[in-house]
Write a protein that holds these residues in place. Sequence first.
Motif: not given
Ligand code: ASP
Length: 234
Positions: A11, A33-37, A196, A211, A215
Amino acid sequence: MKKLEKLYEGKAKILYETDDSDLLIQYFKDEATAFDGKKRGLIENKGILNNRMSSRLFECLEENGIETHFVGHISDREMAVKRLEIIPVEVVARNVVAGSLAKRMGMEEGVPLKKPVLELYYKSDELGDPMINEYHIDAFGLARRDEVETMKEKALLINKFLVDFFEKRGIVLVDFKLEFGRHKGKVLLGDEITPDGCRLWNKITGEKMDKDRFRRDLGKVEESYQEVCSRVLS
Ligand code: ASP
Ligand code: TMP
């Protein structure tokens, strides 16, 4: 060293083969990305800043006797790294209650922990990195016992070093995630150490500098990465 074909794209980073079978090039992207993409975006120049910060932190860890996959910073967005067989167990170290620990324990964020807490997660995007324990690691053969012991010992040493490193730069290291891999019979720290995968709070103002700004849509994302980078390099 010559850059050859793409080996793997994640990612936030891409790994390339090189003409040396022991070495790879790790390329840092601006994508976030966050929350599993489920949430996606761009953080301008993140790749450059994360490559700089991670290079510096890996160098410091090496100077302190903690072996990593880092070989050298080779360009704005690229570092040379040792080829690892990644162990599919993520290690999270925590010093202050935040994020999923705050939820799980029904606590406010910001309470300092009496001692560092380590947590283990199964590295699987599809499953959303579920939390596991050492019984799962044994039963599913994810890593050998001695490897788990090494990862835990190293995570605590890295935590001690980083808490002090950031403290000197006016930043509280709240928590962070590490990944390890096998290389020529050794377990080395891999991946990256950047905002991150760390929670970093301004020691004076309490402001989030990582991050979580992306988020949680807190704004000033690029500025915060830039600020952490200039402090890490200072
Ligand atoms: N790295 C993970 C994602 O891309 C989760 C996160 O960092 O919140 O979903
Ligand atoms: P958590 O509170 O969401 O469990 O996150 C703990 C730490 O691990 C936090 O610093 C962010 C980092 N982290 C990652 O780097 N990748 C992930 O996929 C998750 C869930 C957390």
